[in-house]
Design an enzyme around this catalytic site. Sequence first.
Site, mmCIF file in Angstrom:
data_model
loop_
_atom_site.group_PDB
_atom_site.id
_atom_site.type_symbol
_atom_site.label_atom_id
_atom_site.label_comp_id
_atom_site.label_asym_id
_atom_site.label_seq_id
_atom_site.Cartn_x
_atom_site.Cartn_y
_atom_site.Cartn_z
ATOM 1 N N ARG A 149 57.615 82.624 225.916
ATOM 2 C CA ARG A 149 56.775 81.461 225.574
ATOM 3 C C ARG A 149 55.792 81.132 226.687
ATOM 4 O O ARG A 149 54.694 80.654 226.450
ATOM 5 C CB ARG A 149 57.668 80.239 225.317
ATOM 6 N N LYS B 290 73.940 91.367 222.441
ATOM 7 C CA LYS B 290 75.195 90.634 222.381
ATOM 8 C C LYS B 290 74.939 89.237 222.948
ATOM 9 O O LYS B 290 74.142 89.149 223.874
ATOM 10 C CB LYS B 290 76.160 91.415 223.253
ATOM 11 N N ASP C 193 75.979 96.832 222.620
ATOM 12 C CA ASP C 193 77.059 96.356 223.487
ATOM 13 C C ASP C 193 77.006 97.308 224.680
ATOM 14 O O ASP C 193 77.423 98.462 224.574
ATOM 15 C CB ASP C 193 78.410 96.457 222.765
ATOM 16 N N HIS C 194 76.477 96.818 225.806
ATOM 17 C CA HIS C 194 76.174 97.747 226.901
ATOM 18 C C HIS C 194 77.416 98.498 227.388
ATOM 19 O O HIS C 194 77.317 99.542 227.997
ATOM 20 C CB HIS C 194 75.504 97.021 228.071
ATOM 21 N N GLU D 44 88.106 90.888 235.836
ATOM 22 C CA GLU D 44 86.991 90.549 236.733
ATOM 23 C C GLU D 44 87.533 89.714 237.879
ATOM 24 O O GLU D 44 88.467 88.910 237.677
ATOM 25 C CB GLU D 44 85.948 89.705 235.990
ATOM 26 N N HIS E 10 83.841 94.189 223.813
ATOM 27 C CA HIS E 10 84.205 95.315 224.671
ATOM 28 C C HIS E 10 85.613 95.869 224.408
ATOM 29 O O HIS E 10 85.801 97.070 224.258
ATOM 30 C CB HIS E 10 84.168 94.909 226.149
ATOM 31 N N LYS F 289 88.929 86.308 234.026
ATOM 32 C CA LYS F 289 88.156 86.091 235.254
ATOM 33 C C LYS F 289 89.103 85.653 236.355
ATOM 34 O O LYS F 289 90.177 85.137 236.089
ATOM 35 C CB LYS F 289 87.115 84.994 235.015
ATOM 36 N N LYS G 205 88.615 94.026 240.089
ATOM 37 C CA LYS G 205 87.613 94.263 239.039
ATOM 38 C C LYS G 205 87.877 95.655 238.503
ATOM 39 O O LYS G 205 87.687 96.652 239.212
ATOM 40 C CB LYS G 205 86.217 94.198 239.646
HETATM 41 P P1 NDP Z 1 67.258 84.396 229.945
HETATM 42 O O1 NDP Z 1 67.548 82.970 229.614
HETATM 43 O O2 NDP Z 1 67.189 84.795 231.365
HETATM 44 O O3 NDP Z 1 65.865 84.806 229.260
HETATM 45 C C1 NDP Z 1 65.536 84.448 227.949
HETATM 46 C C2 NDP Z 1 64.129 84.950 227.655
HETATM 47 O O4 NDP Z 1 63.772 84.581 226.339
HETATM 48 C C3 NDP Z 1 63.062 84.385 228.566
HETATM 49 O O5 NDP Z 1 62.076 85.347 228.808
HETATM 50 C C4 NDP Z 1 62.473 83.253 227.718
HETATM 51 O O6 NDP Z 1 61.197 82.981 228.193
HETATM 52 C C5 NDP Z 1 62.508 83.909 226.344
HETATM 53 N N1 NDP Z 1 62.519 82.990 225.204
HETATM 54 C C6 NDP Z 1 63.411 82.015 224.922
HETATM 55 N N2 NDP Z 1 63.105 81.422 223.757
HETATM 56 C C7 NDP Z 1 61.989 82.033 223.281
HETATM 57 C C8 NDP Z 1 61.192 81.886 222.124
HETATM 58 N N3 NDP Z 1 61.469 80.962 221.181
HETATM 59 N N4 NDP Z 1 60.120 82.697 221.962
HETATM 60 C C9 NDP Z 1 59.813 83.646 222.881
HETATM 61 N N5 NDP Z 1 60.552 83.830 224.010
HETATM 62 C C10 NDP Z 1 61.610 83.040 224.206
HETATM 63 O O7 NDP Z 1 68.331 85.248 229.141
HETATM 64 P P2 NDP Z 1 68.872 86.722 229.480
HETATM 65 O O8 NDP Z 1 67.726 87.588 229.787
HETATM 66 O O9 NDP Z 1 69.967 86.624 230.461
HETATM 67 O O10 NDP Z 1 69.569 87.137 228.107
HETATM 68 C C11 NDP Z 1 68.824 87.480 226.961
HETATM 69 C C12 NDP Z 1 69.811 87.942 225.877
HETATM 70 O O11 NDP Z 1 70.510 89.080 226.357
HETATM 71 C C13 NDP Z 1 70.870 86.912 225.535
HETATM 72 O O12 NDP Z 1 71.202 87.031 224.178
HETATM 73 C C14 NDP Z 1 72.069 87.338 226.361
HETATM 74 O O13 NDP Z 1 73.294 86.954 225.788
HETATM 75 C C15 NDP Z 1 71.914 88.849 226.319
HETATM 76 N N6 NDP Z 1 72.561 89.524 227.439
HETATM 77 C C16 NDP Z 1 72.131 89.318 228.720
HETATM 78 C C17 NDP Z 1 72.725 89.983 229.770
HETATM 79 C C18 NDP Z 1 72.256 89.805 231.172
HETATM 80 O O14 NDP Z 1 72.759 90.544 232.045
HETATM 81 N N7 NDP Z 1 71.333 88.903 231.451
HETATM 82 C C19 NDP Z 1 73.849 90.929 229.537
HETATM 83 C C20 NDP Z 1 74.220 91.076 228.155
HETATM 84 C C21 NDP Z 1 73.583 90.395 227.157
HETATM 85 P P3 NDP Z 1 60.464 81.554 227.923
HETATM 86 O O15 NDP Z 1 61.458 80.497 228.269
HETATM 87 O O16 NDP Z 1 59.234 81.568 228.760
HETATM 88 O O17 NDP Z 1 60.129 81.570 226.484
#
Ligand code: NDP
Length: 543
Positions: free
Chosen positions: A84, A191, A220-221, A259, A283, A392, A397
């Site tokens: 966004r 996920k 699912d990584h 963990e 997992h 946890k 781990k």
């Molecule tokens: P973050 O909160 O760090 O990032 C979310 C992203 O989505 C941001 O770029 C945000 O940017 C964007 N976003 C949110 N709402 C909107 C919208 N309506 N339109 C467009 N962009 C949007 O989350 P993560 O990166 O940590 O996680 C993302 C997904 O991956 C989740 O479902 C999480 O469960 C999954 N996941 C993450 C892992 C990780 O290691 N981080 C591991 C496994 C799964 P902005 O706010 O500018 O819109």
Amino acid sequence: MSETELAAPPEVLGDVPTAGPQGETPLRTPMVSPLGRARIPEPLALVVFGATGDLMRRKLMPALWRLKQEGMLPDDFAIVGNAREATDDADFRERMRGALAEFAKEPDAAEWEAFSHRLRFVGGSTDDPSTFVQLAKVLGEVDKECGTRGNRLFYLALPPSVVAQTAEGLGRAGLVCHPEDRCYTRIIVEKPFGRDLDSAKALNASLLKVFAEPQIFRIDHYLGKETLQNLLVFRFANTIWEPLWQRNYVDHVQITVSETVGVESRAGYYDRSGALRDMIQSHLLQILTLVAMEPPASYDADSIRNEKVKVLQAIPLLQGEDIDRYAVRGQYAASEESSASEKDGEKGASMPAYRDEKDVPEGSRTETFAALRLLVDNWRWAGVPFYLRTGKRLPAKQSEVVIRFRPAPHPVRDQVQDDTPAPNALVLHIQPDEGISLFFEAKVPGIRGPLRPVSMDFKYTSAFEGAESPEAYQRLLLDAMLGDATLFARRDEVEAAWTLITPILQAWEAGGEPDPYPANSWGPECATELLAREGRSWHEPTG
Ligand code: NDP
């Protein structure tokens, strides 16, 4: 459409030469799946929704860069980011370079300069139709400039609450090719996939309004980890295990994913999830299916996933009193001991209780530990318990599977002292030190020496010295680009897993509390009891 096949070592592929077209050494180091050939995907544009988020910075961008460096990306490739936040191409490129510097390594300036032109950014929320109009325009430009030929892989690295609306937005904007078109469209969904059976079904229904099932890649990584793929090879490329892999020889199976860290900064997400939802539904059940499945008729995605689904469907649901008996939960309490984790920077400090962690609501009943006893009610496994535990703030781990064999039927008294042999165990170490150990009995040297368990150990790092396992996201991104869904969950698989977990979630949400366990211990007493009342005990992970 067929992807370009790469040269790969003959010992892996059997019939593919290692040399390039002119007979010289290959131009690229191929990443070879044990389940398939090394290939380079067709030209494509990867569109990452959530491109400014943690997942993109920490995992996806480093994985893409490694794929590029290993020559596994097509020459005609582009990445289009969305979030966004209003930003532009230049700022997005700079952020991605920063992500590589922080989470992989600083890219070579000239190499990055050449690659970064393939990165574009489209700002706007996925609940705003104009975002998709702008995206369509940029993708049209990218097709012309980068030769991506209308092929799209959409990666939804987004909060779960906006996944369905994003898929629907793509559909409304006409950004989804039909399977019979010359181009292809695929979508990767992160996920967690739903919070329970109903929400998973609703999400599937939303996705299926826009995409056909073969276009949907539920990630699912964990399944991208080398050892999990090796589990299939271990079971089905070796003849010695198969006769033993069944109820006549196996007493029980244990699956542990532990963990050392606490909830860290993720309380906002974790407190609404808990160990059962966050770990076991995905997992641990995935590991269970790979351990228990029948040999597939072939190694294509659907044959493997058919066998995995059959395992989930053969597990009787825990209901009523069985939930109290066979599903236990815990929550970590404070400990004066210092953390076992090097990572959490708390070494030397005592560990707080879960309820005292930042952003955890007062009196939270969320479980940070869960253990289940499940049966797989089929011909192979009838009566063999599968014990699953995860938590946890445990002392190590570690992820491992223990196949505990039945004890020897008769004591070995005439040759040695009055010893009862310990049952054999096969331990599959999934992380950190990937490998396999076989424990068996030997006699301590000497006249009438006692029996002792000894082990034969295989470690990937020493057996394949110098070979690096690809990161899970590297493997999975490549597979999705290639259209290989083997390591992604199918609709029925996800729903079958939620079918098993949802009654337990509902029972736990309805009442009761998780039992406290001191941080840095192996969970609450009820987890020990779960096995002890059947005359068994948890295998102490071997580190
Ligand atoms: P973050 O909160 O760090 O990032 C979310 C992203 O989505 C941001 O770029 C945000 O940017 C964007 N976003 C949110 N709402 C909107 C919208 N309506 N339109 C467009 N962009 C949007 O989350 P993560 O990166 O940590 O996680 C993302 C997904 O991956 C989740 O479902 C999480 O469960 C999954 N996941 C993450 C892992 C990780 O290691 N981080 C591991 C496994 C799964 P902005 O706010 O500018 O819109």
